[in-house]
Design a protein around this motif. Structure first.
Motif, mmCIF file in Angstrom:
data_model
loop_
_atom_site.group_PDB
_atom_site.id
_atom_site.type_symbol
_atom_site.label_atom_id
_atom_site.label_comp_id
_atom_site.label_asym_id
_atom_site.label_seq_id
_atom_site.Cartn_x
_atom_site.Cartn_y
_atom_site.Cartn_z
ATOM 1 N N GLU A 96 0.834 -1.383 -0.009
ATOM 2 C CA GLU A 96 0.094 0.005 -0.010
ATOM 3 C C GLU A 96 0.860 1.404 0.003
ATOM 4 O O GLU A 96 0.623 2.369 -0.754
ATOM 5 C CB GLU A 96 -0.848 -0.155 1.194
ATOM 6 N N GLY A 127 -2.454 -3.302 -5.912
ATOM 7 C CA GLY A 127 -2.013 -2.058 -5.154
ATOM 8 C C GLY A 127 -3.052 -0.831 -5.744
ATOM 9 O O GLY A 127 -3.918 -1.011 -6.489
ATOM 10 N N PRO A 128 -2.555 0.204 -4.907
ATOM 11 C CA PRO A 128 -3.527 1.360 -5.105
ATOM 12 C C PRO A 128 -3.608 1.776 -6.839
ATOM 13 O O PRO A 128 -4.678 2.349 -7.112
ATOM 14 C CB PRO A 128 -2.751 2.570 -4.488
#
Length: 132
Positions: A96, A127-128
């Motif tokens: 993250e 992920g983001p």
């Protein structure tokens, strides 16, 4: 003193404060953030086992609480003969806040044992950027 020495010292201090009355397996972790600050965490066990917290999660929380937003490097320190790498959940927590090439250092009582990149520990991760 090198950055790695600073991370190891912070992880050792945190490991000494771990709350591990059930497993007796103390873990310390330290993060270098994007501004060069070091943040540490330790494992905190709970009688209701799934409620415990890993050292890496504690270090990430300390980083965020202090205003850090990116992990530049992380070190995990544990005892024993085997490498103490982050668990699967912590690999995702690290993801993250870290890039695929972020160094993840693994240490034991004698010092650094091995270094990985996050991508080596968590290949093809979600992920983001997947949500952008």
């Amino acid at each position: 003193m090198t950055v790695l020495d600073s991370l190891l010292d912070a992880a050792r201090a945190a490991q000494a404060r771990a709350h591990a009355p059930y497993s007796r397996f103390r873990v310390g972790s330290a993060i270098l953030d994007e501004a060069g600050a070091v943040h540490a965490g330790c494992n905190v066990e709970n009688a209701a086992y799934p409620v415990g917290t890993c050292a890496e999660a504690g270090a990430i929380a300390a980083m965020v609480a202090a205003g850090g937003r990116r992990i530049a490097a992380i070190l995990v320190l544990g005892d024993g003969d085997a490498l103490v790498t982050p668990c699967g959940a912590c690999r995702q927590r690290i993801r993250e806040f870290a890039a695929p090439d972020t160094p993840v250092h693994v240490a034991g009582p004698g010092g650094l044992r091995r270094s990985f990149t996050l991508d080596e520990l968590l290949p093809a991760s979600f992920g983001p950027d997947n949500l952008a």
